[in-house]
Design a protein around this motif. Structure first.
Motif, short mmCIF file in Angstrom:
data_model
loop_
_atom_site.label_atom_id
_atom_site.label_comp_id
_atom_site.label_asym_id
_atom_site.label_seq_id
_atom_site.Cartn_x
_atom_site.Cartn_y
_atom_site.Cartn_z
N ALA A 40 38.29 -21.10 -32.98
CA ALA A 40 37.16 -21.83 -32.38
C ALA A 40 36.84 -23.11 -33.12
CB ALA A 40 35.92 -20.93 -32.35
N SER A 41 37.21 -23.18 -34.40
CA SER A 41 36.78 -24.32 -35.23
C SER A 41 37.30 -25.65 -34.71
CB SER A 41 37.23 -24.12 -36.68
OG SER A 41 38.66 -24.12 -36.76
N ALA A 48 31.99 -31.58 -30.88
CA ALA A 48 30.83 -32.12 -31.58
C ALA A 48 31.03 -33.59 -31.92
CB ALA A 48 30.58 -31.31 -32.86
N ILE A 49 32.23 -33.93 -32.42
CA ILE A 49 32.50 -35.32 -32.79
C ILE A 49 32.53 -36.22 -31.56
CG2 ILE A 49 34.24 -36.87 -33.79
CD1 ILE A 49 35.01 -34.52 -35.64
N LEU A 51 31.03 -35.74 -28.58
CA LEU A 51 29.85 -35.79 -27.72
C LEU A 51 28.56 -36.16 -28.45
CD1 LEU A 51 30.50 -32.61 -25.51
CD2 LEU A 51 31.06 -35.00 -25.01
N VAL A 52 28.47 -35.84 -29.74
CA VAL A 52 27.23 -36.13 -30.47
C VAL A 52 27.19 -37.61 -30.82
CG1 VAL A 52 25.92 -35.68 -32.58
CG2 VAL A 52 27.08 -33.79 -31.39
N PRO A 53 26.11 -38.31 -30.49
CA PRO A 53 26.03 -39.74 -30.82
C PRO A 53 26.16 -39.99 -32.32
CG PRO A 53 24.30 -39.11 -29.29
CD PRO A 53 24.94 -37.83 -29.74
N SER A 54 26.96 -40.97 -32.67
CA SER A 54 27.16 -41.34 -34.08
C SER A 54 27.74 -42.74 -34.13
CB SER A 54 28.12 -40.36 -34.76
OG SER A 54 29.44 -40.52 -34.25
N GLY A 55 27.93 -43.22 -35.34
CA GLY A 55 28.53 -44.54 -35.51
C GLY A 55 29.93 -44.63 -34.96
N LEU A 56 30.59 -43.49 -34.77
CA LEU A 56 31.95 -43.50 -34.22
C LEU A 56 31.97 -43.98 -32.77
CD1 LEU A 56 33.30 -40.11 -35.63
CD2 LEU A 56 34.13 -42.39 -36.22
N ALA A 71 38.01 -36.78 -33.13
CA ALA A 71 37.92 -35.43 -32.59
C ALA A 71 39.29 -34.74 -32.60
CB ALA A 71 37.36 -35.48 -31.16
N VAL A 72 40.31 -35.46 -32.14
CA VAL A 72 41.66 -34.88 -32.13
C VAL A 72 42.16 -34.64 -33.55
CG1 VAL A 72 44.05 -35.24 -31.40
CG2 VAL A 72 42.17 -35.98 -29.92
N ALA A 73 41.92 -35.58 -34.45
CA ALA A 73 42.35 -35.42 -35.84
C ALA A 73 41.68 -34.21 -36.49
CB ALA A 73 42.05 -36.69 -36.63
N ALA A 74 40.37 -34.02 -36.23
CA ALA A 74 39.66 -32.88 -36.80
C ALA A 74 40.20 -31.56 -36.23
CB ALA A 74 38.16 -33.01 -36.50
#
Length: 519
Positions: A40-41, A48-49, A51-56, A71-74
């Motif tokens: 699941a991780s 999360a990366i 969809l969640v608003p961030s500087g990315l 997101a893909v790298a994580a």
């Protein structure tokens, strides 16, 4: 050459242990909590990366693409860490996810082509040819003959025999995978120990046996550092430099940069392991008799061995002489390729020349029947997918704008003194490689560290220098099957060697390697 990807399970038709279920019909079982978390991780972190608003999501000129690349790298990094799937399958995620998410911003077809291109990079074919040469050596036991002769030459006194085991194992690991090297050297080590124990009146040489077995594991890992084809991490590093930083490292130049580290570290391994082995109080042994018997059993060199040796020598010479030969061959070849419609900006690089030599060597081995189809089928083909996925992930991080975002965030680290950067890169990578495969470790390191060539090279070396835990690399795990190695001894010895490796890498790269590599 490669690490965990070579550790495959037995084939379906292999005999199972008594009471074990048939592999084709596994009984229903609940996944462990850790495995569920691992499965699941990856998707959870990616969502999360993404969809969640961030500087990315706000990197100028890239829109949401840096977040999608991250997101893909994580996802890949977490699945590599938890080993949810075979690492080669995880490496194929960019083929699907990059086009779907529009990471390169070229449309579905353009992103699909860009994601697939790294899987046919020249370094893939270089590594393929190297695997074929290694498979031919294994088929004809040429590497075994070379190892036995090296050990006889170094000496058979117990202290010198330990050094001979280190030198022979690391020399073989320069050219074939660390896993195959360890598998080949463990029986040789056990035969030598049996001879020494017989000479000692049947006494079990617990400490010296531990030293010999750890010598096999550690030298298998360290030896691969010395050449471009020695381990997958080296190919990933060279491909990263060529594709992302435009820095092409030739075969001979890479050896000039990396091989001295192997030469310097092997004596440190010897000193650390002799501290363990000398506790058995061995006097002069009769190990030479065992070596002589092993060589006598092999008989004279066969025609197959001679053919493999000749092709290997020719390929090595062509790789070493690559820079002057490429300079002479590149202009007419580029003219010919342009006449055939090749892209105007195409340039013949060192990796193209080296890959051509490797593929020709492999074809020569097949044509002369020095490499059988059975040996070809046993080659670790998943390694090629792993390398392709590694290059694809790096391409997505660059093309998606994530590298620009990371460079801004890591500016403080990049401004630290170079010696501090090297120390942090070395120690951090060694620590991470104890938990994840070497290739996964170097993929993460190359994409998050400051883009200084010396720092990246330090991380690449460090990825092959975990000595503490059996899970660190396949050779560490293989030697546990010998019955001589105890975990507490490996942890104590390995911790000291990890610290020594981090220190030596830092000093070595700062004082020597970075001046040759161009950092």
């Amino acid at each position: 050459m490669c690490d965990r990807v070579a550790m495959q399970g037995p084939p379906d038709h292999a005999a199972a242990p008594p009471g074990a279920p048939h592999r084709g019909h596994p009984p229903p079982a609940r996944l462990s909590l850790l495995r569920c978390l691992g499965v699941a991780s990856g998707p959870a972190a990616a969502l999360a990366i993404a969809l969640v608003p961030s500087g990315l999501h706000a990197v100028p000129g890239y829109g949401h693409r840096p977040a999608y690349a991250a997101a893909v790298a994580a996802w890949m990094a977490l699945w590599w860490l938890f080993e949810v799937l075979p690492v080669a399958l995880t490496a194929c995620l960019p083929l699907v996810l990059f086009p779907l998410l529009g990471v390169f911003g070229r449309g579905l077809a353009g992103d699909a082509a860009r994601a697939a291109a790294p899987f046919v990079d020249a370094y893939i074919f270089l590594f393929l040819g190297g695997m074929a040469i290694g498979a031919a050596m294994e088929q004809w036991s040429l590497h075994r003959r070379v190892a036995l002769h090296i050990m006889r030459a170094v000496g058979t006194d117990p202290k010198r025999l330990l050094l001979g085991m280190l030198v022979a194992t690391s020399s073989i690991s320069l050219w074939i995978s660390n896993t195959a090297t360890a598998v080949m050297m463990v029986p040789i080590g056990l035969a030598l120990l049996a001879q020494l124990e017989s000479a000692a009146g049947g006494r079990r040489l617990t400490h010296y046996g531990t030293a010999i077995m750890l010598a096999v594991a550690y030298a298998s890992n360290v030896g691969g550092i010395g050449t471009k084809i020695g381990t997958g991490t080296n190919s990933i590093f060279c491909g990263f430099l060529a594709d992302k930083l435009g820095h092409d490292l030739g075969f001979l130049r890479y050896m000039a940069i990396a091989l001295p580290f192997v030469v310097l570290f092997v004596p440190l391994l010897w000193l650390a392991l002799w501290r363990v082995g000398k506790r058995d109080g061995l006097g002069p042994g009769r190990a030479r008799d065992a070596l002589d018997r092993e060589l006598a059993a092999m008989g004279p060199m066969s025609r197959g061995e001679k053919t493999v040796a000749a092709i290997f020598a020719a390929a090595s010479a062509l790789w070493i002489l690559g820079d002057p030969l490429r300079a002479a061959l590149a202009p007419p070849l580029q003219d010919a390729l342009r006449g055939m419609g090749a892209a105007a900006g195409f340039k013949v690089q060192g990796k193209h020349y080296e890959a051509t030599v490797a593929v020709l060597a492999a074809l020569g081995l097949l044509a002369l029947r020095a490499l059988s189809l059975a040996s070809v089928r046993r080659m670790p083909w998943g390694t090629l997918a792993l390398l392709g996925g590694s290059f694809a992930m790096a391409a997505g991080i660059e093309g998606g704008g994530l590298s620009a975002w990371m460079a801004a965030k890591l500016a403080i680290v990049a401004e630290a003194p170079l010696l501090a950067q090297l120390g942090l890169a070395s120690a951090g990578t060694i620590a991470l490689s104890a938990l994840a495969s070497n290739t996964a470790t170097v993929n993460v390191a190359l994409n998050v560290l400051p883009q200084d060539l010396g720092v990246l090279f330090a991380a690449t070396i460090a990825a092959s220098c975990d000595f503490m835990l059996p899970a660190g690399t396949p050779p560490n795990a293989i030697v546990f099957g010998s019955g001589y190695v105890r975990l507490p001894v490996m942890i104590r010895t390995g911790f000291l060697l990890n610290v020594a490796a981090a220190a030596l890498i830092t000093v070595y790269v700062y004082g020597y390697a970075r001046h040759l590599i161009g950092g």
